[in-house]
Design an enzyme around this catalytic site. Structure first.
Site, mmCIF file in Angstrom:
data_model
loop_
_atom_site.group_PDB
_atom_site.id
_atom_site.type_symbol
_atom_site.label_atom_id
_atom_site.label_comp_id
_atom_site.label_asym_id
_atom_site.label_seq_id
_atom_site.Cartn_x
_atom_site.Cartn_y
_atom_site.Cartn_z
ATOM 1 N N ARG A 249 -9.064 -21.895 -75.599
ATOM 2 C CA ARG A 249 -8.231 -22.959 -75.129
ATOM 3 C C ARG A 249 -7.536 -23.231 -74.155
ATOM 4 N NH1 ARG A 249 -6.030 -24.775 -80.565
ATOM 5 N NH2 ARG A 249 -4.990 -22.666 -80.689
ATOM 6 N N GLU B 111 1.234 -29.092 -88.432
ATOM 7 C CA GLU B 111 -0.456 -28.597 -89.063
ATOM 8 C C GLU B 111 -0.815 -30.144 -89.974
ATOM 9 O OE1 GLU B 111 -2.218 -25.533 -88.558
ATOM 10 O OE2 GLU B 111 -0.348 -24.733 -87.515
ATOM 11 N N ARG C 29 -5.051 -27.124 -75.008
ATOM 12 C CA ARG C 29 -4.155 -26.948 -75.803
ATOM 13 C C ARG C 29 -3.298 -27.204 -75.018
ATOM 14 N NH1 ARG C 29 -0.377 -25.066 -78.085
ATOM 15 N NH2 ARG C 29 -0.212 -24.308 -80.592
ATOM 16 N N ASP D 278 4.378 -27.127 -79.569
ATOM 17 C CA ASP D 278 3.588 -26.967 -81.510
ATOM 18 C C ASP D 278 3.764 -28.074 -82.529
ATOM 19 O OD1 ASP D 278 2.376 -25.542 -82.687
ATOM 20 O OD2 ASP D 278 3.880 -24.128 -82.956
#
Length: 146
Positions: free
Chosen positions: A74, A40, A32, A37
């Site tokens: 991750r 989605e 990751r 971020d």
């Protein structure tokens, strides 16, 4: 750990940007991106972000600097493509948010502000589409997985 790896799969699952690569021994690594971020899949601009990441890193050699491990197993990693921090590129192009809850690096904050100021990526899409971009962490709270 710091090593040159080849990216073989970009996972476009329903949650934040993550990808798989294989180390020199052929072992899978689930990663990751550190400090950012991404929208989605079901969120505005999610597909565009994934297309960009895929076009830039799939089948490319990258340098991976592994940090900690997240709750899903991750490796949270800083990825370098052509000698540059790829997370900062994503921020400057407006494809991701600075994930301030996990990264207090001022360079990340500056990169996001640059994209906002120049209306790049999701900041342009939001302005042109008449909506305020929603950070993924807020979106996930408002739209929990079933």
């Amino acid at each position: 750990m710091k090593a040159i790896q080849k990216v073989l799969v970009v996972n476009c699952g329903s949650s934040s940007l993550k990808f798989q690569l294989f180390d020199m021994k052929g072992e899978e690594m689930r990663l990751r991106f550190y400090g950012v971020d991404a929208p989605e899949n079901s969120q505005e601009f999610g597909a565009e972000a994934r297309r960009y990441v895929t076009s830039r890193i799939l089948n490319q050699n990258v340098v991976v600097v592994v940090g900690n491990e997240d709750q899903y197993g991750r490796k949270v990693s800083t990825i370098y493509l052509d000698g540059s921090n790829f997370s900062l590129e994503l921020l400057r192009c407006g494809y991701v948010w600075h994930y301030v809850a996990y990264c207090d690096d001022p360079e990340y904050s500056s990169a996001q502000k640059e994209a906002q100021r120049e209306s790049k990526g999701l900041w342009k899409a939001g302005r042109d589409g008449g909506y305020e971009p929603t950070p993924p962490w807020k979106y996930r709270k408002e739209h929990p997985r079933k």
